[in-house]
Design a protein around this motif. Structure first.
Motif, mmCIF file in Angstrom:
data_model
loop_
_atom_site.group_PDB
_atom_site.id
_atom_site.type_symbol
_atom_site.label_atom_id
_atom_site.label_comp_id
_atom_site.label_asym_id
_atom_site.label_seq_id
_atom_site.Cartn_x
_atom_site.Cartn_y
_atom_site.Cartn_z
ATOM 1 N N LEU A 1 80.467 10.386 13.815
ATOM 2 C CA LEU A 1 79.389 11.208 14.376
ATOM 3 C C LEU A 1 79.873 12.638 14.556
ATOM 4 O O LEU A 1 81.054 12.869 14.825
ATOM 5 N N MET A 2 78.930 13.592 14.383
ATOM 6 C CA MET A 2 79.224 14.969 14.770
ATOM 7 C C MET A 2 78.256 15.384 15.867
ATOM 8 O O MET A 2 77.062 15.104 15.791
ATOM 9 N N ILE A 3 78.789 16.033 16.920
ATOM 10 C CA ILE A 3 77.953 16.647 17.953
ATOM 11 C C ILE A 3 78.114 18.148 17.792
ATOM 12 O O ILE A 3 79.229 18.673 17.936
ATOM 13 N N TYR A 4 77.028 18.833 17.449
ATOM 14 C CA TYR A 4 77.125 20.261 17.135
ATOM 15 C C TYR A 4 76.262 21.078 18.094
ATOM 16 O O TYR A 4 75.347 20.568 18.742
ATOM 17 N N ASP A 5 76.590 22.348 18.166
ATOM 18 C CA ASP A 5 75.860 23.268 19.044
ATOM 19 C C ASP A 5 74.509 23.592 18.430
ATOM 20 O O ASP A 5 74.398 23.839 17.231
ATOM 21 N N ARG B 1 84.545 7.667 16.555
ATOM 22 C CA ARG B 1 85.296 8.900 16.320
ATOM 23 C C ARG B 1 84.275 10.031 16.195
ATOM 24 O O ARG B 1 83.398 9.977 15.323
ATOM 25 N N VAL B 2 84.393 11.031 17.065
ATOM 26 C CA VAL B 2 83.366 12.076 17.157
ATOM 27 C C VAL B 2 83.976 13.463 16.988
ATOM 28 O O VAL B 2 84.923 13.821 17.699
ATOM 29 N N ILE C 1 87.776 11.784 20.452
ATOM 30 C CA ILE C 1 87.129 13.081 20.284
ATOM 31 C C ILE C 1 88.016 14.053 19.514
ATOM 32 O O ILE C 1 89.218 14.177 19.781
ATOM 33 N N TYR C 2 87.391 14.780 18.586
ATOM 34 C CA TYR C 2 88.032 15.893 17.888
ATOM 35 C C TYR C 2 87.212 17.148 18.194
ATOM 36 O O TYR C 2 86.096 17.291 17.711
ATOM 37 N N LEU C 3 87.766 18.035 19.032
ATOM 38 C CA LEU C 3 87.052 19.263 19.412
ATOM 39 C C LEU C 3 87.486 20.379 18.473
ATOM 40 O O LEU C 3 88.666 20.724 18.401
ATOM 41 N N SER D 1 93.144 10.835 23.473
ATOM 42 C CA SER D 1 91.711 10.642 23.195
ATOM 43 C C SER D 1 90.942 11.927 22.864
ATOM 44 O O SER D 1 89.845 11.863 22.332
ATOM 45 N N ILE D 2 91.522 13.092 23.196
ATOM 46 C CA ILE D 2 90.881 14.369 22.825
ATOM 47 C C ILE D 2 91.872 15.188 22.011
ATOM 48 O O ILE D 2 92.942 15.575 22.499
ATOM 49 N N HIS D 3 91.527 15.432 20.757
ATOM 50 C CA HIS D 3 92.388 16.207 19.854
ATOM 51 C C HIS D 3 91.707 17.528 19.511
ATOM 52 O O HIS D 3 90.501 17.569 19.271
#
Length: 453
Positions: A120-124, A14-15, A43-45, A66-68
């Motif tokens: 996990l977090m993917i950040y700018d 879960r990202v 994915i959570y955008l 799958s993308i929220h």
């Protein structure tokens, strides 16, 4: 947690993905989100409501589960109403205010993470402080770089190797570009908080995903590995899905269909850069002198919209007639680049536009403006897929230079060479992007495993 990455994916990570509030950043984040979702990630955008309103239209139905999209609300500031919670249409003097407001939303981001409990977090990379928010809750975090390795390694070298020349002479800045960069860095340093500092000297190795490919930037990726403790992992070119069923575009697509193969030039300078009146006149008269077919997206800042006839040189639209189309609204860039009539792209060389042009095999006529664009332009010239319209010592462009460059790349041998090289690189790039994303997904799974042990 899945441990294997296949074509269809077995991961159930879960990202949370957290881009900067600009379309040029949200778009590559969405590209990565889709590719990870294809490999089984959930994915959570996360962005502001105004940005998510336009993002939702770009997510096909197959990603419904799958993308929220997660709304992040910024604090209310009198000078920054909700429709300004995006860089799109934001008056330039409010840029720093928007950055400040985003950072003030830290407690809201923290609540979102608490509720979602992601792996996990993917950040700018522009939001270094977000990593600390994630780490406070023991959530591993990796950054995503929405620009290329040549540019990032150039800046890293500037910061880490003071006074040491960049070892790749193809990537350089002209004098006027150095002055502009110096002014920008000075202003940026004044606005910077300790939280913003780029941690290039970490004591431990961290992952940085980067929107590029070893096919075009291997030596710059390797140099980045030498310069820092970052493990730089390419995810391929951030090109969105091609949408071909939009009825609004049909008149333009039909017009393109009436032109010969490779005979038309697409002219666009991105969604957030606007030509000065002087530059607009030179581009218009350069296109007129060149005698080539063209589609030109001539946008104006919000609140400063003009009638095209008033903004362009007198009689320009009548003189070009059916040879050109000038649009003052959104244009379907991917559809235009994918069209057989489109033979060249006059571009500001924003990274997303460069990657899209390479993906569709369209050689570039580079007309960079600022930020990373000059270095992106030098990279694609070095690759042999672009020529640059060179400005004079005062940073001005001239119609004669534009016309000559266009004639050369449409009718002369140089154009054939560019097209052949672009076809070769495009084919290589498109054949390896799936493998690179597989490798990136595998790296993320391993990183989460190590971080939680």
């Amino acid at each position: 947690m899945g441990t294997q990455v296949t074509e269809h994916g077995t991961s159930n990570l879960r990202v949370v993905m957290f881009p900067w509030l600009a379309y040029g950043h949200i778009s590559p984040f969405l590209y990565v989100a889709k590719k990870l979702a294809d490999r089984g990630f959930l994915i959570y955008l996360c962005s502001t409501p105004i940005n998510l309103k336009s993002t939702i239209k770009k997510i096909p139905e197959k990603y419904a589960d799958s993308i929220h999209l997660i709304e992040l609300h910024l604090p209310e500031l009198p000078e920054l109403p909700p429709h300004y919670h995006t860089t799109n249409g934001l008056p330039p003097h409010l840029n720093h205010t928007l950055q400040k407001a985003l950072k003030m939303s830290r407690p809201n981001l923290s609540k979102i993470l608490k509720n979602l409990k992601p792996d996990l977090m993917i950040y700018d990379v522009l939001q270094q402080w977000a990593e600390r928010v994630a780490n406070e809750q023991s959530i591993p975090a990796v950054r995503l770089l929405t620009f290329g390795a040549a540019v990032f390694s150039y800046f890293c070298n500037l910061v880490k190797n003071l006074g040491v020349e960049f070892p790749f002479p193809g990537i350089y800045l002209r004098k006027i570009e150095q002055v502009k960069l110096g002014e920008m860095l000075e202003k940026s340093a004044k606005d910077q908080d300790p939280d913003d500092e780029e941690r290039l000297v970490d004591e431990y190795e961290q992952i940085a995903l980067i929107c590029t490919s070893r096919t075009i930037e291997a030596k710059y990726i390797d140099f980045l590995l030498e310069l820092s403790n970052l493990k730089v992992v390419p995810v391929g070119p951030p090109v969105q899905d091609l949408i071909t069923n939009d009825a609004d575009d049909m008149e333009l697509i039909d017009w393109l269909g009436s032109k010969d193969e490779n005979s038309t030039v697409f002219v666009s300078f991105g969604s957030e850069y606007f030509l000065s009146k002087e530059d607009m006149e030179e581009v218009a008269l350069g296109l007129e002198l060149s005698n080539v077919n063209f589609v030109w997206v001539a946008r104006f800042p919000k609140g400063e919209e003009q009638n095209l006839e008033d903004a362009l040189p007198k009689g320009f639209l009548e003189r070009i007639g059916e040879r050109g189309r000038v649009l003052d609204k959104f244009a379907p860039q991917l559809r235009i680049l994918n069209h057989t009539s489109t033979g060249r792209f006059i571009s500001h060389c924003g990274w997303n536009s460069v990657m899209e042009s390479i993906h569709f095999g369209v050689p570039i006529v580079a007309m960079p403006m600022h930020l990373d664009q000059p270095m992106n332009a030098r990279l694609i010239v070095e690759l042999g897929v672009a020529v640059e319209i060179v400005r004079d010592d005062d940073g001005k462009i001239h119609r004669e230079e534009i016309a000559k460059t266009l004639k050369d790349v449409i009718t002369e041998r140089i154009g054939e060479n560019l097209r052949a090289k672009m076809r070769e690189i495009s084919k290589n790039l498109n054949s390896t992007s799936g493998e690179e994303m597989d490798a990136a997904a595998h790296e993320l799974i391993q990183f989460c495993k190590i971080s939680t042990n």
